[in-house]
Every structure is written in structure tokens, then in C-alpha cells.
Write a protein that holds these residues in place. Structure first.
Motif, PDB file in Angstrom:
ATOM      1  N   LYS A 172       1.037  -1.429   0.151  1.00 43.74           N
ATOM      2  CA  LYS A 172       0.325  -0.259  -0.329  1.00 43.74           C
ATOM      3  C   LYS A 172       0.664   1.091   0.090  1.00 43.74           C
ATOM      4  O   LYS A 172       0.674   2.199  -0.906  1.00 43.74           O
ATOM      5  CB  LYS A 172      -0.868  -0.148   0.938  1.00 43.74           C
ATOM      6  N   LYS A 173       1.681   1.222   0.646  1.00 40.57           N
ATOM      7  CA  LYS A 173       2.819   2.404   1.000  1.00 40.57           C
ATOM      8  C   LYS A 173       3.342   2.617  -0.953  1.00 40.57           C
ATOM      9  O   LYS A 173       3.670   3.619  -0.989  1.00 40.57           O
ATOM     10  CB  LYS A 173       4.184   2.462   2.001  1.00 40.57           C
ATOM     11  N   GLU A 176       0.663   4.400  -2.960  1.00 43.31           N
ATOM     12  CA  GLU A 176       0.622   5.577  -2.271  1.00 43.31           C
ATOM     13  C   GLU A 176       1.594   6.438  -3.110  1.00 43.31           C
ATOM     14  O   GLU A 176       1.092   7.088  -3.371  1.00 43.31           O
ATOM     15  CB  GLU A 176       0.197   5.330  -1.161  1.00 43.31           C
ATOM     16  N   TYR A 215      -4.460  -3.852  -5.489  1.00 45.69           N
ATOM     17  CA  TYR A 215      -3.768  -2.501  -5.903  1.00 45.69           C
ATOM     18  C   TYR A 215      -3.089  -2.704  -7.175  1.00 45.69           C
ATOM     19  O   TYR A 215      -2.511  -1.578  -7.749  1.00 45.69           O
ATOM     20  CB  TYR A 215      -3.338  -2.700  -4.849  1.00 45.69           C
TER      21      TYR A 215
END
Length: 268
Positions: A172-173, A176, A215
């Protein structure tokens, strides 16, 4: 080998691989990786990142305080208490860098003293895949060793849940931050996963497919690595020269297919 493959295009690769990498290792180091603002990230993943128990002595070189809340929230305070010696060493190593590397420094100094005293000879450096002891690959020995190592290797359900959570947090990091991300399964000697790790691989594979869809990053499993043959391995996970060439070419083609090379910043 990737550096040589892309040398004419001015692209630099940084190998940040960790031996026997686990999701926890990635979780504790991802912020330092992202601080370097990489243009692209290629992750060679492995089922043991999710499906195996964490080896707590590895806290020492990679320690990050964020690991403690993650462990407590999934496994409880008892887990930290049970591994308190490793956490203590990790805290001391963070405060005093010399303490963190004291064992390695001590071993190096001891070896140098023995060499200077004429009691030992300096050993030539040999990369693993070039080692003479690996020149004759015995599949029978491999099977016997894997059969022994397999016992007790899997993680408890709550540990798998924690591993999945921390791995997804890292993904996720990356997403993002808008960093192009590519995941490829670590290659295994033909038949090893099916024979020894099939129960571990199935849920790991399903989880990776789920993350890939969630993702939007490309994921290539071992099914995409069927070009590798027995002669490409020196054991169940390490390559001979032919294997390294094949795998490098495969990764290179994936990178070129992603059209990442059109970017201005050329660090991988």
C-alpha cells in the motif's frame, strides 16, 4: 547482471535483497527504501515471506519500532515477552551501532589475528553459485534435506494473518507513492514446491493474486517460470550461470514490457 543488461541505457539497479526474507523484514525496512525515492521497485517474493514463522534473531540488523505494535496487535504481548532477549539486543543495537555488529566485528578480528599469527590461511572468496562444493548437484541429497527442513516450517494461522497484513501495508505504501511495482515469485528447483510446499504455496499464491488485483500491480508466479530447468539450479533456490542468465533475461523483458524505461529518472 541487470546492470550489464541495461548499461547502454544508463539505468542503475540497487539490489536490496535480504537473505531468507520475510514480510517482517520488508515491513521494517520499507520506509528506508522509500526514502531513497526509487523510480521503480521489482520484488522477488517467496512463499516463506507469508507462510513461515519469523526468525526473531533477524530483528537485530533490521529493527524498526513499528514491528512491535504489529506483533502485539496480532500475536499479543506474550510474543514480545517470549522473544524479549532478541528485542533487548535489537534496542541496544539501535542505540549503540558497535553493539549491533559486535559479533561480526569480533569474528573478523579473530580471523585476522589467526592469519597474522600464521595459524590460519585466508580463504578465497567464492560466490555461492561458483562454490566447488556445489559443482555436483545431487537431487537425492536435496530431497533428504528438504524432507527434514519441512518439519515445523509453517506458521500458525495468526502468524500468517500478521504476515499478510504487514506485507499488504508495504504494498500500500509503494502504490500510494505512485512507484511502479512488479512482483515475481522466487524460482524453485522443478518439482520442489509441489512436493514439499504445496500446502503453503496455495494460500500464498491466492493472497498474492488478491493483492495484485486490489492494488493493480503485475504478479508473475512460478507458473510463469517454466523456462527454468534442472540444470539451471545448484540447489532448490540458487542458480547456476545458465539459470542466472535466463532469469535476468526474463526480468529484463518484463521491465521493458512495462514501458518504464521512458521515465526520466533511471534508478531501479
Amino acid at each position: 547482471m541487470l546492470d550489464r543488461e541495461f548499461s547502454s541505457e544508463g539505468i542503475r539497479f540497487y539490489n536490496l535483497g535480504i537473505s531468507n526474507a520475510h514480510a517482517m523484514d520488508l515491513y521494517m525496512t520499507i520506509d528506508r527504501v522509500l526514502e531513497a525515492r526509487p523510480t521503480y521497485i521489482v520484488l522477488i517474493s517467496d512463499l516463506n515471506m507469508i507462510s513461515s514463522r519469523y526468525a526473531y534473531p533477524k530483528l537485530r540488523p533490521y529493527f524498526n519500532h513499528d514491528a512491535i505494535p504489529a506483533i502485539v496487535s496480532h500475536l499479543g504481548f506474550r510474543e514480545v515477552w517470549r522473544e524479549r532477549t532478541e528485542f533487548l539486543h535489537s534496542f541496544l543495537g539501535e542505540l549503540f551501532p558497535f553493539y549491533r555488529f559486535r559479533e561480526s566485528i569480533g569474528r573478523i578480528l579473530q580471523e585476522e589475528v589467526l592469519i597474522l599469527a600464521g595459524m590460519s590461511k585466508r580463504k578465497p572468496f567464492l560466490r555461492f553459485a561458483y562454490s566447488k562444493r556445489m559443482s555436483a548437484f545431487d537431487e537425492k541429497i536435496l530431497n533428504e534435506r528438504l524432507a527434514k527442513e519441512k518439519q515445523g516450517k509453517g506458521a500458525r494461522p495468526e502468524e500468517v494473518s500478521m504476515n499478510e497484513w504487514i506485507f499488504e501495508s508495504c504494498v500500500k505504501k509503494i502504490i500510494e507513492m505512485g512507484i511502479p511495482f512488479l512482483v515475481v515469485d522466487a524460482p524453485y528447483y522443478p518439482g520442489v514446491k509441489e512436493k514439499y510446499f504445496s500446502k503453503m504455496f496455495a494460500p500464498y499464491h491466492s493472497f498474492m493474486l488478491l493483492l495484485s488485483e486490489r492494488y493493480g500491480f503485475p504478479y508473475f508466479s512460478d507458473a510463469d517460470l517454466n523456462f527454468l530447468e534442472r540444470d539451471d539450479f545448484v540447489d532448490h533456490t540458487h542458480f547456476t550461470r545458465s539459470g542466472r542468465v535466463k532469469f535476468t533475461n526474463f526480468i529484463s523483458e518484463l521491465i521493458r514490457e512495462r514501458k518504464w524505461l521512458a521515465k526520466k529518472n533511471r534508478d531501479l
